[in-house]
Design an enzyme around this catalytic site. Structure first.
Site, short mmCIF file in Angstrom:
data_model
loop_
_atom_site.label_atom_id
_atom_site.label_comp_id
_atom_site.label_asym_id
_atom_site.label_seq_id
_atom_site.Cartn_x
_atom_site.Cartn_y
_atom_site.Cartn_z
CB CYS A 81 -8.88 -4.49 -3.17
SG CYS A 81 -7.72 -3.12 -3.01
CB CYS A 90 -5.40 -1.28 -1.46
SG CYS A 90 -6.71 -0.46 -0.54
CD GLU A 149 -1.35 4.88 4.51
OE1 GLU A 149 -0.83 5.76 5.23
OE2 GLU A 149 -2.00 3.92 4.96
CG ASN A 150 -0.99 11.49 -1.85
OD1 ASN A 150 -1.61 12.54 -1.64
ND2 ASN A 150 0.07 11.46 -2.62
CB ALA A 151 -0.77 14.48 2.14
CD GLU A 157 -5.43 -5.89 -0.87
OE1 GLU A 157 -5.00 -4.72 -0.90
OE2 GLU A 157 -5.91 -6.40 0.15
CG ASN A 191 -0.45 -0.28 2.52
OD1 ASN A 191 0.60 -0.89 2.66
ND2 ASN A 191 -1.14 0.16 3.54
CB CYS A 226 -10.92 -2.43 0.98
SG CYS A 226 -10.34 -1.83 -0.62
N1 THU Z 1 -5.30 -1.32 2.71
C1 THU Z 1 -4.79 -2.16 1.77
O1 THU Z 1 -3.65 -2.01 1.30
N2 THU Z 1 -5.58 -3.16 1.34
C2 THU Z 1 -6.86 -3.38 1.76
O2 THU Z 1 -7.55 -4.20 1.19
C3 THU Z 1 -7.38 -2.63 2.89
C4 THU Z 1 -6.60 -1.45 3.31
C5 THU Z 1 -4.48 -0.19 3.15
C6 THU Z 1 -5.01 1.15 2.76
C7 THU Z 1 -4.35 2.02 3.79
O3 THU Z 1 -3.04 2.36 3.32
C8 THU Z 1 -4.21 1.14 5.01
O4 THU Z 1 -4.37 -0.19 4.56
C9 THU Z 1 -5.22 1.42 6.11
O5 THU Z 1 -6.49 1.41 5.63
#
Ligand code: THU
Length: 156
Positions: free
Chosen positions: A114, A72, A63-65, A74, A61, A111
């Site tokens: 995904c 994610c 992330e970004n501000a 996946e 995963n 999630c």
């Molecule tokens: N996240 C995933 O990488 N995959 C998922 O299926 C659920 C959530 C990540 C997104 C975010 O960077 C962190 O988990 C917390 O939600």
């Protein structure tokens, strides 16, 4: 009124019961979490895909501000596969997560977004994608992404 039951079959393994190939994929998913970029959630998700041609692709995963701009683990792996091997099916995906320096106790599930994306990769390839959701020891195994997303939206 009728009622319908939706049944999802999940095989529950302990890590040692997996095949060597699947153990390796789970190990790679854990290794992939080292490339997660998670300054906001500190929740590191890692994935490893085994393609039909034997290629392995990792994802983590990012992330970004501006939160929705992140992605994610996946989808980072699947879109990588789609971009580099557009005509090769994903045979198996392993997913795990690390929090506070440890693999999470219970298997980490993808999630909804995904699940939808994975489903289309599976449908497009014409063969089932095996899904391994790995916790610290317990590994849930689903034989198809369809099992993760019943009543899915697939056509318009
Ligand atoms: N996240 C995933 O990488 N995959 C998922 O299926 C659920 C959530 C990540 C997104 C975010 O960077 C962190 O988990 C917390 O939600």
């Amino acid at each position: 009124m009728q009622e319908k039951n939706v049944i999802t079959k999940i095989q529950v393994y302990s890590y040692t019961e997996l095949t060597d190939d699947d153990k390796k994929l789970v190990d790679l998913a854990k290794e992939a979490t080292q490339a997660s970029y998670t300054p906001y959630s500190h929740f590191n998700v890692g994935t490893a895909l085994r393609l039909e041609n034997g290629a392995i692709i990792k994802g983590a995963n990012q992330e970004n501000a501006a939160f929705p701009a992140g992605i994610c683990a996946e989808r980072s792996a699947c879109f990588n596969a789609g971009a580099n091997y557009p005509d090769v099916a994903i045979e198996t995906i392993a997913i795990t997560a690390v929090q506070h320096g440890e693999v999470v106790e219970d298997p980490c599930s993808p999630c909804g977004v995904c699940r939808q994306a994975l489903l289309e990769f599976e449908t497009r390839s014409g063969r089932p994608m095996k899904v391994l959701l790995a916790g610290r020891d317990k590994v849930y195994c689903l034989q198809s992404v369809k099992d993760l997303l019943p009543l899915s939206f697939t056509e318009f």
